[in-house]
Design a protein around this motif. Structure first.
Motif, PDB file in Angstrom:
ATOM      1  N   LYS A 365       0.821  -1.215   0.000  1.00  0.00           N
ATOM      2  CA  LYS A 365       0.000   0.000   0.000  1.00  0.00           C
ATOM      3  C   LYS A 365       0.854   1.264   0.000  1.00  0.00           C
ATOM      4  O   LYS A 365       0.435   2.309  -0.523  1.00  0.00           O
ATOM      5  CB  LYS A 365      -0.932   0.004   1.216  1.00  0.00           C
ATOM      6  CG  LYS A 365      -2.003  -1.067   1.183  1.00  0.00           C
ATOM      7  CD  LYS A 365      -2.841  -1.049   2.462  1.00  0.00           C
ATOM      8  CE  LYS A 365      -3.915  -2.132   2.447  1.00  0.00           C
ATOM      9  NZ  LYS A 365      -4.705  -2.140   3.711  1.00  0.00           N
ATOM     10  N   HIS A 366       2.054   1.159   0.590  1.00  0.00           N
ATOM     11  CA  HIS A 366       2.920   2.343   0.679  1.00  0.00           C
ATOM     12  C   HIS A 366       3.666   2.632  -0.611  1.00  0.00           C
ATOM     13  O   HIS A 366       4.334   3.661  -0.709  1.00  0.00           O
ATOM     14  CB  HIS A 366       3.887   2.191   1.847  1.00  0.00           C
ATOM     15  CG  HIS A 366       3.263   2.511   3.172  1.00  0.00           C
ATOM     16  ND1 HIS A 366       3.596   3.623   3.912  1.00  0.00           N
ATOM     17  CD2 HIS A 366       2.300   1.875   3.891  1.00  0.00           C
ATOM     18  CE1 HIS A 366       2.885   3.657   5.028  1.00  0.00           C
ATOM     19  NE2 HIS A 366       2.094   2.597   5.024  1.00  0.00           N
ATOM     20  N   VAL A 367       3.590   1.742  -1.599  1.00  0.00           N
ATOM     21  CA  VAL A 367       4.156   2.038  -2.915  1.00  0.00           C
ATOM     22  C   VAL A 367       3.026   2.132  -3.944  1.00  0.00           C
ATOM     23  O   VAL A 367       3.176   1.776  -5.109  1.00  0.00           O
ATOM     24  CB  VAL A 367       5.223   1.007  -3.345  1.00  0.00           C
ATOM     25  CG1 VAL A 367       6.497   1.237  -2.566  1.00  0.00           C
ATOM     26  CG2 VAL A 367       4.738  -0.429  -3.160  1.00  0.00           C
ATOM     27  N   ALA A 368       1.885   2.588  -3.486  1.00  0.00           N
ATOM     28  CA  ALA A 368       0.708   2.789  -4.341  1.00  0.00           C
ATOM     29  C   ALA A 368      -0.094   3.973  -3.800  1.00  0.00           C
ATOM     30  O   ALA A 368       0.226   4.513  -2.747  1.00  0.00           O
ATOM     31  CB  ALA A 368      -0.155   1.519  -4.349  1.00  0.00           C
ATOM     32  N   VAL A 369      -1.113   4.368  -4.550  1.00  0.00           N
ATOM     33  CA  VAL A 369      -1.983   5.435  -4.081  1.00  0.00           C
ATOM     34  C   VAL A 369      -3.405   4.893  -3.914  1.00  0.00           C
ATOM     35  O   VAL A 369      -3.878   4.131  -4.767  1.00  0.00           O
ATOM     36  CB  VAL A 369      -2.002   6.652  -5.043  1.00  0.00           C
ATOM     37  CG1 VAL A 369      -0.683   7.389  -4.940  1.00  0.00           C
ATOM     38  CG2 VAL A 369      -2.260   6.218  -6.473  1.00  0.00           C
ATOM     39  N   PRO A 370      -4.068   5.243  -2.816  1.00  0.00           N
ATOM     40  CA  PRO A 370      -5.433   4.750  -2.605  1.00  0.00           C
ATOM     41  C   PRO A 370      -6.402   5.392  -3.617  1.00  0.00           C
ATOM     42  O   PRO A 370      -6.273   6.573  -3.960  1.00  0.00           O
ATOM     43  CB  PRO A 370      -5.745   5.168  -1.170  1.00  0.00           C
ATOM     44  CG  PRO A 370      -4.847   6.345  -0.917  1.00  0.00           C
ATOM     45  CD  PRO A 370      -3.609   6.103  -1.719  1.00  0.00           C
ATOM     46  N   HIS A 371      -7.367   4.614  -4.061  1.00  0.00           N
ATOM     47  CA  HIS A 371      -8.350   5.076  -5.045  1.00  0.00           C
ATOM     48  C   HIS A 371      -9.730   4.632  -4.570  1.00  0.00           C
ATOM     49  O   HIS A 371     -10.043   3.442  -4.572  1.00  0.00           O
ATOM     50  CB  HIS A 371      -8.035   4.481  -6.407  1.00  0.00           C
ATOM     51  CG  HIS A 371      -8.869   5.019  -7.522  1.00  0.00           C
ATOM     52  ND1 HIS A 371      -9.494   4.204  -8.465  1.00  0.00           N
ATOM     53  CD2 HIS A 371      -9.200   6.292  -7.839  1.00  0.00           C
ATOM     54  CE1 HIS A 371     -10.166   4.962  -9.306  1.00  0.00           C
ATOM     55  NE2 HIS A 371     -10.009   6.219  -8.954  1.00  0.00           N
ATOM     56  N   VAL A 372     -10.525   5.596  -4.167  1.00  0.00           N
ATOM     57  CA  VAL A 372     -11.873   5.311  -3.657  1.00  0.00           C
ATOM     58  C   VAL A 372     -12.905   5.641  -4.722  1.00  0.00           C
ATOM     59  O   VAL A 372     -12.843   6.711  -5.350  1.00  0.00           O
ATOM     60  CB  VAL A 372     -12.156   6.125  -2.372  1.00  0.00           C
ATOM     61  CG1 VAL A 372     -13.630   5.986  -1.963  1.00  0.00           C
ATOM     62  CG2 VAL A 372     -11.255   5.663  -1.234  1.00  0.00           C
ATOM     63  N   ILE A 373     -13.831   4.738  -4.946  1.00  0.00           N
ATOM     64  CA  ILE A 373     -15.005   5.005  -5.797  1.00  0.00           C
ATOM     65  C   ILE A 373     -16.226   4.923  -4.873  1.00  0.00           C
ATOM     66  O   ILE A 373     -16.447   3.915  -4.217  1.00  0.00           O
ATOM     67  CB  ILE A 373     -15.122   4.019  -6.949  1.00  0.00           C
ATOM     68  CG1 ILE A 373     -13.876   4.112  -7.857  1.00  0.00           C
ATOM     69  CG2 ILE A 373     -16.393   4.271  -7.762  1.00  0.00           C
ATOM     70  CD1 ILE A 373     -13.887   3.109  -8.999  1.00  0.00           C
ATOM     71  N   ASN A 374     -16.986   5.992  -4.848  1.00  0.00           N
ATOM     72  CA  ASN A 374     -18.097   6.114  -3.898  1.00  0.00           C
ATOM     73  C   ASN A 374     -19.356   6.442  -4.691  1.00  0.00           C
ATOM     74  O   ASN A 374     -19.497   7.536  -5.236  1.00  0.00           O
ATOM     75  CB  ASN A 374     -17.776   7.221  -2.878  1.00  0.00           C
ATOM     76  CG  ASN A 374     -18.779   7.247  -1.749  1.00  0.00           C
ATOM     77  OD1 ASN A 374     -19.882   6.724  -1.862  1.00  0.00           O
ATOM     78  ND2 ASN A 374     -18.409   7.896  -0.661  1.00  0.00           N
ATOM     79  N   GLY A 375     -20.282   5.483  -4.754  1.00  0.00           N
ATOM     80  CA  GLY A 375     -21.538   5.770  -5.424  1.00  0.00           C
ATOM     81  C   GLY A 375     -22.031   4.576  -6.224  1.00  0.00           C
ATOM     82  O   GLY A 375     -21.354   3.567  -6.363  1.00  0.00           O
TER      83      GLY A 375
END
Length: 375
Positions: A365-375
Motif C-alpha cells: 500500500k505504501h508504494v501505491a496510491v489509494p483510489h476510492v469510488i463512492n456511489g
C-alpha cells in the motif's frame, strides 16, 4: 541472487491485495483499491545493498510502478550485478540503475519526474531527503537509524549454563548480525542486577565461539566493517567508553594498522546509561550492557532516545514480555529474538527512525496510491 532476495520477491509477487468494499448499505457503495504511483526513486544503503534493493524494487514493481535505483557509492557493483540479472526478464525502462556519488542521490528527492522516494540510511540523510521532497510533495518511505534497545527480564536466565548460552546466543546474533551493521540490530542491552553477571558471562562465552575474519575462510562467521568511516565511529565510541571507566569484557583492542576494517567483537559492561556508546548508534560490533535495578527505569531509558525502529524483550514468560513490549516505543518489538524480519509482516520506525512501512500487504500500500469510488 540469494535465497533471502528470492523469498522477498516471491512474497511481494503473491501476497493478496484485493479491492475492498468499505460501505454497502443499500444507499452507499464505496470501494477502495490501490493504483500505481508512477516512478519510485529508491536510494539504497551500503550495509545490505542487494537485499534492501529487493525490498525497494519488488513491491514497487508489483504495484505497477517503474523504479529508478541509486545504490550506495560504497557498494555499487553488487547492486549493478543484481539489476543486470533482473533486467534479463524485465521490459526495458522498468528498472533503471543510476550509479554515482551523493550528489546523484541528493538530486532525486526534488526531481519532478519521480513520484515517491524510498530510502534506507541515516537519520541525517533522511531529514535532507524529506526537505528535498517537500517542493514536489513526494510520498516517502524512510527507514532510518535505530539504536535498538533490548530489555532482559529476571526470569530469562537461570542456573542452567547450557540454557543460558542458548538465550545469550539469540541476544548475540540480534546484536552482531552483519557485524552489527544493521539498522534494526540490538545496540544497547538492559540487564537486571540480579542476573547481570550471569548474562555477561554467557555473552562472553558465546562471543568467544564466533570467529571473525576474511569471509573466504568458511569458519569465519563475522566479517569486517564496510568502510573506514564506520570503523572510526566504532573505535571512537569504544575508546570513550573505556575512558569513562566502563569494563571491557571482550574485544575493544583493534589492530588499526591491519588490512581491512576488522573491529573485534566487543562487549562493554558497567557502563553509564548516558555514555556515548549507549546513546549514539555505533552500527558495529560493540554492545554496551547496562545494569538496571528497576524495570520501569529500564523501560524509560529504552524510550529516552529520539529513535524507535526495533526493540526486544527477553523472558521465559511471554505474557510478561508482551506487557513490557506494549510500553516500548518502537515500530517493532520482538520477544526472545531481535531483528527477525519477515516479508509478510510490516516493518518501519517511529520518531526519528522514519515513517512508512515495508513488507506485507501494508508495504504494498505504501508504494501505491489509494483510489476510492463512492456511489
Amino acid at each position: 541472487m540469494g535465497m533471502f532476495e528470492q523469498a522477498w520477491m516471491r512474497v511481494s509477487a503473491t501476497v493478496p491485495l484485493e479491492p475492498e468494499v468499505l460501505v454497502d448499505d443499500g444507499t452507499v457503495y464505496a470501494t477502495l483499491s490501490y493504483k500505481p504511483i508512477g516512478v519510485v526513486g529508491a536510494i539504497g544503503p551500503w550495509n545490505w545493498p542487494m537485499l534492501i534493493s529487493i525490498w525497494q524494487i519488488a513491491p514497487s514493481l508489483r504495484m505497477g510502478n517503474t523504479v529508478v535505483l541509486k545504490p550506495s557509492e560504497n557498494t555499487t557493483l553488487s547492486v549493478l550485478a543484481l539489476c543486470h540479472v533482473l533486467n534479463q526478464v524485465l521490459p526495458a525502462g522498468v528498472l533503471t540503475v543510476v550509479a554515482g556519488d551523493r550528489e546523484v542521490g541528493a538530486a532525486m528527492p526534488g526531481h519532478p519526474g519521480i513520484d515517491k522516494i524510498m530510502f534506507t540510511g541515516s537519520v541525517a540523510t533522511g531529514r535532507r531527503i524529506a526537505e528535498g521532497a517537500s517542493g514536489t510533495l513526494k510520498r516517502l518511505t524512510l527507514e532510518l537509524g535505530g539504536n535498538d534497545a533490548g530489555i532482559v527480564l529476571e526470569d530469562a536466565f537461570g542456573d542452567d549454563e547450557e540454557a543460558n548460552d542458548a538465550v545469550a546466543e539469540g541476544i548475540f546474533w540480534g546484536a552482531f548480525i552483519n557485524t552489527g551493521q544493521t539498522c534494526a540490530a540490538l545496540k544497547r542491552l538492559y540487564v537486571p542486577a540480579a542476573i547481570y553477571d550471569t548474562v555477561c558471562q554467557a555473552l562472553v562465552r558465546v562471543a568467544r565461539r564466533m570467529p571473525m575474519g576474511v569471509g573466504l575462510a568458511e569458519e569465519n562467521v563475522l566479517g569486517p566493517l564496510q568502510n573506514r568511516n564506520q570503523f572510526d565511529v566504532v573505535d571512537r565510541l569504544v575508546e570513550a567508553a573505556k575512558a569513562s571507566g566502563a569494563d571491557v569484557l571482550i574485544g575493544g583492542d583493534p589492530d588499526r594498522e591491519a588490512a581491512g576494517f576488522f573491529y573485534p567483537t566487543t562487549l562493554i559492561a558497567d557502563i553509564d546509561p548516558d555514555d556515548p556508546l549507549v546513546v549514539e548508534e555505533q552500527f558495529g560490533p560493540a554492545l554496551p550492557i547496562i545494569r538496571y535495578t528497576d524495570l520501569d527505569q529500564a523501560i524509560a531509558q529504552a524510550n529516552s532516545l529520539d529513535v524507535g525502529l526495533g526493540a526486544s524483550v527477553w523472558s521465559s514468560d511471554k505474557a510478561a514480555a508482551r506487557a513490557v513490549a506494549e510500553r516500548i516505543e518502537a515500530g517493532t518489538v520482538w520477544i526472545n529474538a531481535h531483528g527477525a524480519i519477515d516479508p509478510r509482516v510490516p516493518f518501519g520506525g517511529i520518531k526519528s527512525s522514519g515513517y512508512g512501512v515495508e513488507f506485507g500487504v501494508e508495504g504494498l500500500k505504501h508504494v501505491a496510491v489509494p483510489h476510492v469510488i463512492n456511489g
